[in-house]
Write a protein that holds these residues in place. Structure first.
Motif, PDB file in Angstrom:
ATOM      1  N   GLY A  34      -3.412  69.277 -38.718  1.00  0.00           N
ATOM      2  CA  GLY A  34      -4.247  70.006 -39.666  1.00  0.00           C
ATOM      3  C   GLY A  34      -5.161  69.060 -40.415  1.00  0.00           C
ATOM      4  O   GLY A  34      -5.123  67.846 -40.227  1.00  0.00           O
ATOM      5  N   ARG A  35      -5.957  69.690 -41.234  1.00  0.00           N
ATOM      6  CA  ARG A  35      -6.949  68.926 -41.975  1.00  0.00           C
ATOM      7  C   ARG A  35      -6.630  69.074 -43.449  1.00  0.00           C
ATOM      8  O   ARG A  35      -6.308  70.173 -43.902  1.00  0.00           O
ATOM      9  CB  ARG A  35      -8.294  69.542 -41.648  1.00  0.00           C
ATOM     10  N   LEU A  36      -6.702  67.984 -44.211  1.00  0.00           N
ATOM     11  CA  LEU A  36      -6.343  68.046 -45.626  1.00  0.00           C
ATOM     12  C   LEU A  36      -7.535  68.510 -46.447  1.00  0.00           C
ATOM     13  O   LEU A  36      -8.687  68.286 -46.091  1.00  0.00           O
ATOM     14  CB  LEU A  36      -5.879  66.691 -46.128  1.00  0.00           C
ATOM     15  N   ASP A  37      -7.207  69.132 -47.545  1.00  0.00           N
ATOM     16  CA  ASP A  37      -8.250  69.700 -48.379  1.00  0.00           C
ATOM     17  C   ASP A  37      -8.818  68.635 -49.318  1.00  0.00           C
ATOM     18  O   ASP A  37      -8.533  68.607 -50.511  1.00  0.00           O
ATOM     19  CB  ASP A  37      -7.657  70.858 -49.180  1.00  0.00           C
ATOM     20  N   LEU A  38      -9.590  67.749 -48.747  1.00  0.00           N
ATOM     21  CA  LEU A  38     -10.118  66.598 -49.489  1.00  0.00           C
ATOM     22  C   LEU A  38     -11.508  66.311 -48.968  1.00  0.00           C
ATOM     23  O   LEU A  38     -11.779  66.544 -47.807  1.00  0.00           O
ATOM     24  CB  LEU A  38      -9.307  65.370 -49.124  1.00  0.00           C
ATOM     25  N   PRO A  39     -12.380  65.772 -49.797  1.00  0.00           N
ATOM     26  CA  PRO A  39     -13.660  65.323 -49.254  1.00  0.00           C
ATOM     27  C   PRO A  39     -13.413  64.225 -48.215  1.00  0.00           C
ATOM     28  O   PRO A  39     -12.445  63.475 -48.329  1.00  0.00           O
ATOM     29  CB  PRO A  39     -14.387  64.741 -50.470  1.00  0.00           C
ATOM     30  N   ALA A  40     -14.272  64.146 -47.216  1.00  0.00           N
ATOM     31  CA  ALA A  40     -14.130  63.098 -46.208  1.00  0.00           C
ATOM     32  C   ALA A  40     -14.383  61.734 -46.836  1.00  0.00           C
ATOM     33  O   ALA A  40     -15.149  61.627 -47.802  1.00  0.00           O
ATOM     34  CB  ALA A  40     -15.132  63.343 -45.085  1.00  0.00           C
ATOM     35  N   LEU A  41     -13.746  60.703 -46.290  1.00  0.00           N
ATOM     36  CA  LEU A  41     -14.072  59.349 -46.749  1.00  0.00           C
ATOM     37  C   LEU A  41     -15.539  59.084 -46.425  1.00  0.00           C
ATOM     38  O   LEU A  41     -15.987  59.344 -45.314  1.00  0.00           O
ATOM     39  CB  LEU A  41     -13.215  58.307 -46.034  1.00  0.00           C
TER      40      LEU A  41
END
Ligand code: ADP
Ligand code: ZN
Length: 744
Positions: free
Chosen positions: A75-82
């Motif tokens: 899954g993908r975390l709910d955070l802005p991408a680096l």
């Protein structure tokens, strides 16, 4: 449904690895936040565990791992991408230091629980219906408001300089309104117009130049050279103010030692109204998380604007870096000596390059590296040669210890004692500088000569005695300053079994403090060394007590050479100016000069003229001559010439390979195997293997190879290929140090 899964690469924060291949079904991922992109945080399965990593490549080249062997990301975390600039930086650091990418990513993700959802919090803002008539302290709270920003009670109280009770009272009275927010409170925004000083012409010229660089927003390093007390901090604050005017723009300031920040933070607050975001390894996990989230924040609203920190702050996920400042750029503490061995100053320049912004390198004693870059025109060069206000540079003199013999067991010569005594009688402060922690660097048996050594390292044990703030592990103990081993000082010599024959040899700061206390029993003495100052708060306490003039004598290690400003400090005594000049470090003379010049710069920074006294057995050494004549320029030229002749940095390249392990034979075998495969290239010289200067450290035997290469050689590439074909024995580890600063 129906589109084929694609192969992507995910980098995990695992020290020894590069990116791993995974599959992603793009149509599942796409729904909420647009397509998965490079830099996104994802969770992936690895050997039965779920790990968090970063999408490194969305369309990697085909490789031999068949698609049906790959696992799907979870899954993908709910955070802005680096940000891409950070990814580029990670890549750069890894290839420059010859470290695995995963080890470098780990530094950018070293935020425990960063990804946990932060809890709900209650903040407060002023009620729009605040009555006209309120108490004075309530008015202070009202005046402290930063726009409409909701703040925690403690912050209100701090900004208004009132007790928290005042703010609570206002909440009760309905004069403040609670606001529920998700996550951590954001940081107040520094105010670029809060309280600028009036700059001298010289300062204004430097400030204007840097302000223009900030406006131009392109990559450009600038050396801000200025004698101690010339106002470098004030001047680069103006560049920071300029960068703050850019919507959402972020500024990073690196300081060499986090202990240094207390006084710096005060000055920042005086200039910008609030404190910046602080970043260092001693922060609590909650503060780290709060800072990290504020730095990566997507929108400009609530984003961390100014971060001041240790070198590790270079790995924070800045979205919009507009300026980097490296203060005390010459400081060797910017070099990380384990794990990924990078130099914070050099990597700051790289970080600025990746972010297309200017970088300011400030120092009174710039490194030879930086000076050469400035001379070559690669860096802009600003110079300030006047001390601010009425302050002038201190007088200096050297005491030849061959003429003024020290009495046994004492470390201060008669002329230095007289000067200290006169200064004390005038009610002024004196600083004694000795870069040696503890009471005595060596304990030996006066009958048989046996020396107390660390069982795990080739090093003497350092005696510690009472120190005001020493922890129990150190008090009245002998300690190894390399591995931390400690033991009691024996009553009986372990070798000849003589009774009460073990004596302390040589001085450390504690012993000099003892001498001062016996000379001036009524004086107030403070020892400043890392053993007694374990946190920025300790540092703040001691600095405040010096500022309040509750201290007459300060005895300190190199911790005191850094930017402090004590107006009542007028005499500096350097107990052993020869210390640091020996050893195999090609930068020994340069570094000693920098330290002594800096420590001298602590004297007479306000109305009172200062005096600096060096004690030396070698008063004609070029380093001392340079200090006395004030001609640092000439010294650096000679130093540069010597290094150029030997093809040492910054004229040639240098790297070290340390081979270490518990099994001596395996270490030797590996070291020889590496040497046998050394590249055949006349532009490269491989020296060794020989036993490292510290042949035994933390229970491991160590051998070292030194690699000298001409400047144009692509050293990393050659070394990477070379080391990839070297057999490494079991339990043996290799550590590559590109451009070593620590010659242990
Ligand atoms: P440096 O970093 O070059 O050693 P600082 O920036 O610490 O110098 O300045 C030395 C002292 O002089 C500080 O107390 C600073 O606040 C003060 N100072 C420098 N320039 C000014 C100025 N233009 N107006 C007021 N105070 C100043
Ligand atoms: Zn040890």
């Amino acid at each position: 449904m129906g589109s084929d899964p694609i192969r992507i690469q995910v980098l995990l924060p695992i020290p020894l690895s590069g990116p791993f291949d995974y599959l992603v079904a793009s149509d599942v991922i796409d729904q909420n936040r647009g397509p998965l992109t490079k830099g996104d945080f994802v969770s992936v399965p690895l050997r039965g565990r779920i790990l968090q990593g970063v999408v490194w490549d969305m369309s990697p080249e085909e490789n031999d791992i068949a698609l049906d062997k790959l696992k799907f990301i979870q899954g993908r975390l709910d955070l802005p991408a680096l940000p891409l600039s950070l990814l580029g930086f990670i890549d750069w650091v890894a290839s420059y230091t010859l470290s695995p990418l995963g080890a470098v990513l780990k530094m950018a993700m070293s935020v425990p629980h960063a990804f946990d959802q932060a809890k709900k919090k209650t903040l407060y803002r002023l009620s729009p219906n605040l009555p006209e008539k309120i108490t004075e302290s309530r008015r202070a709270v009202k005046d402290a408001a930063i726009g409409d920003m909701p703040l925690p009670i403690a912050t209100w109280a701090e900004l208004a300089a009132v007790g928290e009770g005042v703010v609570r009272g206002m909440v009760k009275a309905g004069q403040m309104i609670p606001v529920e927010v998700m996550g951590d409170a954001s940081y107040p925004v520094p105010d670029s117009t809060f309280l600028g000083p009036k700059l001298s012409d010289e300062q204004q010229n430097a400030a204007s130049h840097m302000q223009q660089m900030v406006k131009d927003q392109c990559f450009k390093p600038v050396l801000l050279e200025g004698i101690t007390g010339s106002g470098k901090t004030e001047v680069y604050f103006e560049a920071i103010a300029e960068a703050l005017k850019i919507e959402g723009g972020q500024i990073l300031v690196l300081l060499p030692e986090i202990a240094l920040t207390a006084q710096w933070l005060e000055r920042f607050r005086a200039r910008f109204g609030v404190e910046p975001v602080v970043w260092h390894s001693a922060l609590t996990p909650a503060s780290r998380r709060r800072a990290w989230w504020a730095v990566i924040k997507d929108g400009a609203q609530g984003r961390a604007r100014v971060v001041v920190g240790a070198r590790s702050a270079l790995f924070l996920p800045f979205q919009d870096l507009k300026l980097i400042v490296v203060d005390e750029e010459h400081s060797a503490t910017f070099k990380q000596d384990d794990g990924v061995m990078y130099h914070g100053r050099d990597m700051a320049v790289v970080r600025a390059m990746q972010s297309h912004c200017p970088v300011i390198l400030a120092s009174a004693t710039p490194s030879l590296e930086t000076i050469l870059n400035a001379q070559a025109g690669k860096y802009d060069w600003l110079y300030m040669g006047e001390r601010h206000g009425v302050a002038v540079l201190p007088d200096m003199k050297v005491i030849d210890l061959r003429d003024h013999k020290l009495k046994t067991g004492t470390w201060l010569s008669d002329p230095l004692r007289e000067a200290l005594s006169a200064n004390f009688a005038q009610g002024e402060q004196s600083l004694l500088y000795l870069n040696r922690r503890g009471y005595a660097p060596l304990t030996l048996c006066r009958t048989c000569g046996h020396r107390m050594e660390c069982p795990h390292c080739s090093a003497w044990l350092v005696e510690h005695r009472k120190g005001d703030k020493l922890c129990d592990k150190l008090r009245d103990k002998l300690q190894c300053h390399h591995c931390g081993f400690s033991c009691h000082k024996p009553d009986i010599c372990p070798k000849c079994e003589g009774k009460d024959t073990m004596v302390a040899c040589g001085p450390g700061v504690e012993r000099v403090a003892e001498e001062i206390r016996s000379l001036f029993p009524e004086a107030r003495v403070a020892v400043m060394a890392s053993d007694e100052i374990s946190s920025p708060d300790d540092m703040r306490d001691i600095i405040e007590s010096i500022e309040r003039h509750e201290v007459d004598f300060i005895i300190g290690t190199q911790i005191v050479t850094k930017g402090y400003h004590f107006p009542m400090l007028t005499l500096v005594g350097v107990v052993d100016a020869d210390l640091g000049l020996s050893g195999g470090d090609p930068r020994a003379a340069e570094r000693t000069w920098q330290q002594l010049e800096q420590v001298s710069g602590r004297a007479g920074r306000a109305e009172r003229t200062g005096m600096v006294i060096f004690q030396s057995y070698n008063p004609h050494h070029p380093v001392l001559q340079a200090l006395l004549s004030g001609d640092g320029q000439k010294f650096l030229e000679q130093e540069a010439e010597a290094r150029e002749q030997q093809n040492l940095p910054p004229f040639g390249k240098l790297a070290a390979i340390i081979v270490s392990g518990a099994d001596f034979n395996a270490v030797v075998k590996t070291a020889r195997a590496i040497a046998a495969r050394a590249p055949k290239n006349h532009k490269i010289t491989v020296l060794g293997p020989v036993a490292a200067p510290m042949p035994y450290l933390r229970g491991k035997h160590r051998f070292r190879l030194l690699i000298k290469a001409e400047k144009q050689v692509k050293l990393q590439k050659i070394m990477g290929e070379w080391l990839s074909v070297c057999p490494v024995g079991r339990g043996v580890s290799l550590q590559v140090d590109i451009d070593p600063y620590n010659f242990l």
